[in-house]
Design a protein around this motif. Structure first.
Motif, PDB file in Angstrom:
ATOM      1  N   GLU A  64       9.253  52.805  71.422  1.00  0.00           N
ATOM      2  CA  GLU A  64       8.992  53.663  72.570  1.00  0.00           C
ATOM      3  C   GLU A  64       7.516  53.869  72.878  1.00  0.00           C
ATOM      4  O   GLU A  64       7.149  54.065  74.018  1.00  0.00           O
ATOM      5  N   ASP A  65       6.641  53.828  71.879  1.00  0.00           N
ATOM      6  CA  ASP A  65       5.225  54.058  72.155  1.00  0.00           C
ATOM      7  C   ASP A  65       4.463  52.766  72.452  1.00  0.00           C
ATOM      8  O   ASP A  65       3.264  52.795  72.669  1.00  0.00           O
ATOM      9  N   GLY A  66       5.147  51.636  72.508  1.00  0.00           N
ATOM     10  CA  GLY A  66       4.506  50.379  72.858  1.00  0.00           C
ATOM     11  C   GLY A  66       3.766  49.714  71.726  1.00  0.00           C
ATOM     12  O   GLY A  66       3.155  48.678  71.918  1.00  0.00           O
ATOM     13  N   ALA A  67       3.792  50.286  70.531  1.00  0.00           N
ATOM     14  CA  ALA A  67       3.102  49.692  69.391  1.00  0.00           C
ATOM     15  C   ALA A  67       3.999  48.646  68.739  1.00  0.00           C
ATOM     16  O   ALA A  67       5.213  48.767  68.721  1.00  0.00           O
ATOM     17  N   PHE A  68       3.376  47.623  68.235  1.00  0.00           N
ATOM     18  CA  PHE A  68       4.108  46.604  67.493  1.00  0.00           C
ATOM     19  C   PHE A  68       4.118  46.996  66.028  1.00  0.00           C
ATOM     20  O   PHE A  68       3.090  47.343  65.464  1.00  0.00           O
ATOM     21  N   GLU A  69       5.291  46.953  65.414  1.00  0.00           N
ATOM     22  CA  GLU A  69       5.421  47.308  64.009  1.00  0.00           C
ATOM     23  C   GLU A  69       5.634  46.095  63.122  1.00  0.00           C
ATOM     24  O   GLU A  69       5.329  46.138  61.937  1.00  0.00           O
ATOM     25  N   HIS A  70       6.187  45.018  63.689  1.00  0.00           N
ATOM     26  CA  HIS A  70       6.523  43.841  62.889  1.00  0.00           C
ATOM     27  C   HIS A  70       6.209  42.593  63.703  1.00  0.00           C
ATOM     28  O   HIS A  70       6.843  42.325  64.720  1.00  0.00           O
ATOM     29  N   ILE A  71       5.217  41.837  63.235  1.00  0.00           N
ATOM     30  CA  ILE A  71       4.744  40.657  63.959  1.00  0.00           C
ATOM     31  C   ILE A  71       5.086  39.408  63.161  1.00  0.00           C
ATOM     32  O   ILE A  71       4.880  39.353  61.949  1.00  0.00           O
ATOM     33  N   LEU A  72       5.607  38.412  63.862  1.00  0.00           N
ATOM     34  CA  LEU A  72       5.881  37.112  63.254  1.00  0.00           C
ATOM     35  C   LEU A  72       4.838  36.128  63.743  1.00  0.00           C
ATOM     36  O   LEU A  72       4.685  35.922  64.951  1.00  0.00           O
ATOM     37  N   GLY A 117      -1.334  48.548  63.316  1.00  0.00           N
ATOM     38  CA  GLY A 117      -0.834  48.934  61.999  1.00  0.00           C
ATOM     39  C   GLY A 117       0.478  48.247  61.670  1.00  0.00           C
ATOM     40  O   GLY A 117       1.343  48.817  60.998  1.00  0.00           O
ATOM     41  N   ALA A 118       0.639  47.027  62.157  1.00  0.00           N
ATOM     42  CA  ALA A 118       1.898  46.290  62.001  1.00  0.00           C
ATOM     43  C   ALA A 118       1.906  45.459  60.721  1.00  0.00           C
ATOM     44  O   ALA A 118       0.862  45.076  60.213  1.00  0.00           O
ATOM     45  N   ARG A 119       3.094  45.194  60.268  1.00  0.00           N
ATOM     46  CA  ARG A 119       3.223  44.258  59.151  1.00  0.00           C
ATOM     47  C   ARG A 119       3.374  42.858  59.729  1.00  0.00           C
ATOM     48  O   ARG A 119       3.867  42.683  60.850  1.00  0.00           O
ATOM     49  N   VAL A 120       2.949  41.859  58.973  1.00  0.00           N
ATOM     50  CA  VAL A 120       2.934  40.489  59.461  1.00  0.00           C
ATOM     51  C   VAL A 120       3.755  39.603  58.535  1.00  0.00           C
ATOM     52  O   VAL A 120       3.584  39.641  57.315  1.00  0.00           O
ATOM     53  N   ASP A 121       4.617  38.812  59.138  1.00  0.00           N
ATOM     54  CA  ASP A 121       5.312  37.751  58.428  1.00  0.00           C
ATOM     55  C   ASP A 121       4.768  36.443  58.971  1.00  0.00           C
ATOM     56  O   ASP A 121       4.726  36.244  60.190  1.00  0.00           O
ATOM     57  N   ALA A 122       4.331  35.564  58.085  1.00  0.00           N
ATOM     58  CA  ALA A 122       3.874  34.233  58.474  1.00  0.00           C
ATOM     59  C   ALA A 122       4.978  33.257  58.104  1.00  0.00           C
ATOM     60  O   ALA A 122       5.395  33.195  56.945  1.00  0.00           O
ATOM     61  N   LEU A 123       5.459  32.530  59.079  1.00  0.00           N
ATOM     62  CA  LEU A 123       6.573  31.597  58.878  1.00  0.00           C
ATOM     63  C   LEU A 123       6.131  30.190  59.206  1.00  0.00           C
ATOM     64  O   LEU A 123       5.635  29.923  60.292  1.00  0.00           O
ATOM     65  N   SER A 124       6.322  29.296  58.244  1.00  0.00           N
ATOM     66  CA  SER A 124       6.071  27.881  58.479  1.00  0.00           C
ATOM     67  C   SER A 124       7.385  27.148  58.277  1.00  0.00           C
ATOM     68  O   SER A 124       8.110  27.410  57.314  1.00  0.00           O
ATOM     69  N   VAL A 125       7.682  26.244  59.170  1.00  0.00           N
ATOM     70  CA  VAL A 125       8.937  25.509  59.119  1.00  0.00           C
ATOM     71  C   VAL A 125       8.642  24.037  58.859  1.00  0.00           C
ATOM     72  O   VAL A 125       7.889  23.416  59.605  1.00  0.00           O
ATOM     73  N   HIS A 173      15.208  39.532  61.564  1.00  0.00           N
ATOM     74  CA  HIS A 173      14.301  40.509  60.962  1.00  0.00           C
ATOM     75  C   HIS A 173      13.798  41.565  61.947  1.00  0.00           C
ATOM     76  O   HIS A 173      12.950  42.387  61.601  1.00  0.00           O
ATOM     77  N   GLY A 174      14.270  41.550  63.173  1.00  0.00           N
ATOM     78  CA  GLY A 174      13.887  42.568  64.148  1.00  0.00           C
ATOM     79  C   GLY A 174      12.410  42.565  64.477  1.00  0.00           C
ATOM     80  O   GLY A 174      11.782  43.616  64.587  1.00  0.00           O
ATOM     81  N   VAL A 175      11.862  41.402  64.677  1.00  0.00           N
ATOM     82  CA  VAL A 175      10.437  41.251  64.973  1.00  0.00           C
ATOM     83  C   VAL A 175      10.126  41.803  66.358  1.00  0.00           C
ATOM     84  O   VAL A 175      10.892  41.605  67.302  1.00  0.00           O
ATOM     85  N   ASP A 176       9.010  42.526  66.486  1.00  0.00           N
ATOM     86  CA  ASP A 176       8.574  43.098  67.767  1.00  0.00           C
ATOM     87  C   ASP A 176       7.760  42.116  68.606  1.00  0.00           C
ATOM     88  O   ASP A 176       7.685  42.256  69.823  1.00  0.00           O
TER      89      ASP A 176
END
Length: 170
Positions: free
Chosen positions: A33-41, A64-72, A131-134
């Motif tokens: 709701e506040d437009g902030a990203f919490e989970h970034i891929l 203040g988001a957490r980051v997941d780095a994905l390599s395929v 994972h519900g990425v924003d």
């Protein structure tokens, strides 16, 4: 990150109507709701420009988001049984993930590194949805000539069309 539309429903002292901005939710606002990203891929490729990671990490730090780095590791019928080819792809993918981890550590951010096998766009979409990425951050490749002719759609194009999360292309 809200979009603005204009409506005229207030009158000034002179009788003129004045337009006031009104916020309406955008897709980015739908997940938070506040437009902030919490989970970034961060979609990581072995030939990714380092600016892609810089942008993803800057956005993460700012929100203040957490980051997941994905390599395929790309798998297809022509290489599924060629261990040497797959091993080389794994090594490049792991090195790219380690580079992201180092860049994040320099900014005092933590990154969860993930390695998957399959078709990159499909795996990115599945990961983001599960994972519900924003926000998905992905690089825009420079493609020309034969590469563009043989594959008119890039992984970035496919991710943009398939994922429900907003996609930031660098």
């Amino acid at each position: 990150m809200a979009a603005h539309s204009v409506f005229a429903d207030e009158s000034t002292a002179t009788g003129e109507q004045r337009a006031e901005p009104r916020s309406e939710p955008t897709p980015a606002d739908a997940s938070n709701e506040d437009g902030a990203f919490e989970h970034i891929l961060l979609a990581v490729g072995p030939e990714m420009d380092e600016r892609v990671a810089e942008v993803a990490l800057s956005v993460a730090a700012g929100h203040g988001a957490r980051v997941d780095a994905l390599s395929v590791v790309r798998m297809n019928a022509s290489v599924d049984h060629w261990d040497m080819v797959v091993e080389r792809r794994e090594e490049r993918a792991e090195k790219a993930l380690d580079d992201i981890g180092d860049a994040a550590a320099d900014r005092d951010l933590s990154v969860t590194k993930r390695l998957r096998y399959g078709t990159p766009a499909e795996e990115i979409e599945k990961y983001a949805d599960y994972h519900g990425v924003d926000l998905v951050v992905v690089g825009e490749p420079s493609r020309s000539g034969l590469r563009r002719l043989l594959s008119p759609k890039s992984v970035t194009d496919r991710v943009r069309q398939s994922t429900s999360a907003p996609v930031l292309t660098v």
